[in-house]
Design a protein around this motif. Structure first.
Motif, PDB file in Angstrom:
ATOM      1  N   ARG A  58       0.868  -1.183   0.000  1.00 47.11           N
ATOM      2  CA  ARG A  58       0.000   0.000   0.000  1.00 47.11           C
ATOM      3  C   ARG A  58       0.907   1.235   0.000  1.00 47.11           C
ATOM      4  O   ARG A  58       1.265   1.757   1.051  1.00 47.11           O
ATOM      5  N   ARG A  59       1.295   1.640  -1.201  1.00 48.34           N
ATOM      6  CA  ARG A  59       2.240   2.758  -1.326  1.00 48.34           C
ATOM      7  C   ARG A  59       1.666   4.049  -0.751  1.00 48.34           C
ATOM      8  O   ARG A  59       2.399   4.836  -0.166  1.00 48.34           O
ATOM      9  N   ASP A  60       0.346   4.255  -0.913  1.00 48.07           N
ATOM     10  CA  ASP A  60      -0.272   5.473  -0.378  1.00 48.07           C
ATOM     11  C   ASP A  60      -0.168   5.536   1.146  1.00 48.07           C
ATOM     12  O   ASP A  60      -0.019   6.605   1.730  1.00 48.07           O
TER      13      ASP A  60
END
Length: 137
Positions: free
Chosen positions: A106-108
């Motif tokens: 989950r890069r965000d």
């Protein structure tokens, strides 16, 4: 070096030998460090009387060894959550290898979910688990 959001990918895998030739001395040392003196882990005669082939490692020792592989992979200050299930006894003399696989990124949120499994030298899965780690930007 901590895992980076820019460099991690779904399916990435890391494997590490977490103990080679686990000794009875290590079991007793863990008992002293943890305060868990359950005789199944420290008293050979008792363990045999209870129907086991001998003393075996504390589950939490196995979890700690696998946890060291996690922190070596992700960074000690990056571990958010770690859960594990004990699947089989770990006997003195065991060599344990932990495989860690990136299950989600989950890069965000700058987080990754990891799955792990620890096998003994015979290929028997002795622990499975999951973890969430914070990623470096």
């Amino acid at each position: 070096m901590a895992l980076s959001a820019a460099r991690i990918a779904l399916g990435d895998r890391h494997e590490a030998v977490v103990v080679d030739d686990l000794s009875r001395t290590q079991l007793v040392m863990y008992a002293g460090a943890s305060g868990d003196f359950q005789p199944l882990h420290t008293d050979e005669v008792f363990a045999r009387a209870m129907g086991f082939e001998g003393t075996f490692a504390h589950g939490m020792l196995t979890m700690a060894l696998a946890g060291k592989a996690l922190t070596d992979f992700a960074g000690a200050d990056r571990l958010v959550r770690y859960r594990a299930r004990f699947l089989a006894q770990v006997w003195p003399g065991a060599t344990l290898t932990t495989a860690i696989t990136v299950a989600a990124v989950r890069r965000d949120a700058l987080e990754a979910d990891l799955e792990l499994v620890t096998h003994d030298q015979d290929g028997v899965a002795v622990l499975s688990g999951s973890a969430t780690v914070r990623l470096a930007p």
